[in-house]
Design a protein around this motif. Sequence first.
Motif, PDB file in Angstrom:
ATOM      1  N   ASP A  94       0.842  -1.202   0.000  1.00  0.00           N
ATOM      2  CA  ASP A  94       0.000   0.000   0.000  1.00  0.00           C
ATOM      3  C   ASP A  94       0.878   1.253   0.000  1.00  0.00           C
ATOM      4  OD1 ASP A  94      -1.776   2.072   0.499  1.00  0.00           O
ATOM      5  OD2 ASP A  94      -2.832   1.025   2.102  1.00  0.00           O
ATOM      6  N   PRO A  95       0.671   2.195  -0.924  1.00  0.00           N
ATOM      7  CA  PRO A  95       1.503   3.411  -0.959  1.00  0.00           C
ATOM      8  C   PRO A  95       1.431   4.237   0.323  1.00  0.00           C
ATOM      9  CG  PRO A  95       0.233   3.191  -2.986  1.00  0.00           C
ATOM     10  CD  PRO A  95      -0.286   2.147  -2.053  1.00  0.00           C
ATOM     11  N   PHE A  96       0.347   4.094   1.108  1.00  0.00           N
ATOM     12  CA  PHE A  96       0.223   4.855   2.350  1.00  0.00           C
ATOM     13  C   PHE A  96       1.254   4.401   3.383  1.00  0.00           C
ATOM     14  CE2 PHE A  96      -2.237   5.963   6.328  1.00  0.00           C
ATOM     15  CZ  PHE A  96      -2.117   7.332   6.185  1.00  0.00           C
ATOM     16  N   THR A  97       1.727   3.151   3.262  1.00  0.00           N
ATOM     17  CA  THR A  97       2.757   2.644   4.175  1.00  0.00           C
ATOM     18  C   THR A  97       4.112   3.194   3.760  1.00  0.00           C
ATOM     19  OG1 THR A  97       1.513   0.602   4.573  1.00  0.00           O
ATOM     20  CG2 THR A  97       3.868   0.572   5.093  1.00  0.00           C
ATOM     21  N   ALA A  98       4.771   3.908   4.690  1.00  0.00           N
ATOM     22  CA  ALA A  98       6.053   4.538   4.380  1.00  0.00           C
ATOM     23  C   ALA A  98       7.209   4.006   5.208  1.00  0.00           C
ATOM     24  CB  ALA A  98       5.951   6.056   4.592  1.00  0.00           C
ATOM     25  N   VAL A  99       6.907   3.364   6.350  1.00  0.00           N
ATOM     26  CA  VAL A  99       7.958   2.908   7.257  1.00  0.00           C
ATOM     27  C   VAL A  99       7.576   1.537   7.816  1.00  0.00           C
ATOM     28  CG1 VAL A  99       9.215   3.371   9.409  1.00  0.00           C
ATOM     29  CG2 VAL A  99       8.597   5.269   7.909  1.00  0.00           C
ATOM     30  N   VAL A 100       8.556   0.653   7.908  1.00  0.00           N
ATOM     31  CA  VAL A 100       8.406  -0.613   8.619  1.00  0.00           C
ATOM     32  C   VAL A 100       9.490  -0.657   9.692  1.00  0.00           C
ATOM     33  CG1 VAL A 100       8.434  -3.137   8.493  1.00  0.00           C
ATOM     34  CG2 VAL A 100       7.527  -1.801   6.571  1.00  0.00           C
ATOM     35  N   THR A 101       9.102  -0.833  10.958  1.00  0.00           N
ATOM     36  CA  THR A 101      10.072  -0.994  12.038  1.00  0.00           C
ATOM     37  C   THR A 101      10.043  -2.443  12.512  1.00  0.00           C
ATOM     38  OG1 THR A 101       8.407  -0.209  13.633  1.00  0.00           O
ATOM     39  CG2 THR A 101      10.010   1.396  12.832  1.00  0.00           C
ATOM     40  N   LEU A 102      11.165  -2.901  13.038  1.00  0.00           N
ATOM     41  CA  LEU A 102      11.265  -4.298  13.458  1.00  0.00           C
ATOM     42  C   LEU A 102      11.919  -4.423  14.818  1.00  0.00           C
ATOM     43  CD1 LEU A 102      12.263  -4.132  10.180  1.00  0.00           C
ATOM     44  CD2 LEU A 102      11.983  -6.597  10.443  1.00  0.00           C
ATOM     45  N   THR A 103      11.301  -5.222  15.702  1.00  0.00           N
ATOM     46  CA  THR A 103      11.948  -5.718  16.920  1.00  0.00           C
ATOM     47  C   THR A 103      11.691  -7.224  16.943  1.00  0.00           C
ATOM     48  OG1 THR A 103       9.949  -5.113  18.190  1.00  0.00           O
ATOM     49  CG2 THR A 103      11.811  -3.600  18.286  1.00  0.00           C
ATOM     50  N   ILE A 104      12.539  -7.949  16.232  1.00  0.00           N
ATOM     51  CA  ILE A 104      12.346  -9.391  16.070  1.00  0.00           C
ATOM     52  C   ILE A 104      13.439 -10.183  16.774  1.00  0.00           C
ATOM     53  CG2 ILE A 104      11.044  -9.139  13.921  1.00  0.00           C
ATOM     54  CD1 ILE A 104      13.592  -9.823  12.367  1.00  0.00           C
ATOM     55  N   THR A 105      14.277  -9.533  17.570  1.00  0.00           N
ATOM     56  CA  THR A 105      15.428 -10.081  18.293  1.00  0.00           C
ATOM     57  C   THR A 105      16.519 -10.518  17.331  1.00  0.00           C
ATOM     58  OG1 THR A 105      14.820 -12.439  18.477  1.00  0.00           O
ATOM     59  CG2 THR A 105      13.852 -10.902  20.093  1.00  0.00           C
ATOM     60  N   GLU A 106      17.702 -10.709  17.887  1.00  0.00           N
ATOM     61  CA  GLU A 106      18.849 -11.049  17.053  1.00  0.00           C
ATOM     62  C   GLU A 106      18.599 -12.280  16.188  1.00  0.00           C
ATOM     63  OE1 GLU A 106      20.936  -9.373  20.873  1.00  0.00           O
ATOM     64  OE2 GLU A 106      19.044 -10.375  20.387  1.00  0.00           O
TER      65      GLU A 106
END
Length: 423
Positions: A94-106
């Motif tokens: 979706d073009p409205f999505t501009a950022v993806v952040t991740l906290t998925i551990t090492e």
Amino acid sequence: MSAPSPSDEGRLVHLGIGNFARAHTLVATQRAGSWSVSAFTGRTAAMADALNAQSGQYGLIVRGAEDDEVSIVDVIDEVFPADDVDALVRLVADPFTAVVTLTITEKGYAAGNDPATSAPARLALGLKARREAGVTEPIALVSCDNLTGNGEVLREAVLAAADEDTRTWFEDHVDVVSSMVDRITPSADEGAADLVQERTGLADTVPVVTEPFTEWVVEDSFRGRRPEWEKAGVQFTDDLEIHELRKLRLLNGAHTLMAYAGQVAGVERVDEAIGHREVRALVEQLWSEARATLDLPAADLDAYTDALEARFRNPRLADNLIRIAADGSVKLPVRALPVIAELGGPEKAPGEVAAVAAWTAWVTDRVRAGAEVKDPRADEIATAAAIEDPTERVTALLALLDVPAGDPLVAAVVAEELRLPRP
């Protein structure tokens, strides 16, 4: 780079909606402005069920040494289970999505190329859909995990799972951003939910407890829209590496040492570990060694370690060592082993050797007591820890850290195990 204007709002997608993200990065996103947030769980759907039942709201308890500050975080619009790959693909495309952040551990970055088990592989599918949809605005992928160069690790993991056309398209359309995060977030205690309801009126099944200190340093390399995180005190920099190393080697390194040495010594919490005379001496030795690898003014390092000690000593945070002890086979190779190598070997880094020895001693004690060791290589650890001969046992355990047989670290760890404080 100029900050985005308030009208440049968009959607942020977060992968790994555990306690840390809810205490740290999502709090900053709420303070940054009116961004939409869609989140995905880590291993189970339980957090999605709980947060959706609360319309995405949850209580944040900031636990100081003397009192608590309680507030409601209301930034999440929807939460999906990790295995809802279709939802993630739709949102990333979706073009409205501009950022993806991740906290998925090492360990989440080494999960392979199967979308059923790997967050980077699921992201690769989403980026493929975004490419096929003809979206031209760059999307930023921001790693918020405790890895040096976490953005580069993320880039490699996503590209390894992507098809050839997406790899070709990637450079012009995807920013991969490294960041350094710091906020101690223990598991919520039994009274946390009652405190949230008493102070705010929210009936909360998933409250978050954290400390007053918070730090987020982000690489300034966004070409597209992003939240105005600077409103929340986030620091943007062109030189992230020194911030990463300072935190990884001083905070995370000390945490790892205390997690194992503290439990071997018979204590259960961080404040008890830093208050234990012999464990504290090991922490100070580790700090001395780690500081020698950091190109920062002594006054800055003094201030940082002084602040760390105050944070560790907070008796009301009650951070359990068993929580920090998880995934040692992943953490030690990035926290302790590089310092040993940089200083010239185990004889030059007894504090870092103590961290490794505390791990080998702790997993051995746990395995022989029939207790669980939370680690992606738990079965291999159990096999190695059952070996009776100390040198053979340590050799087998260190092999899981990619330390070869006969390396001087093996003998140093065997000797250090005997010197660790015991109850």
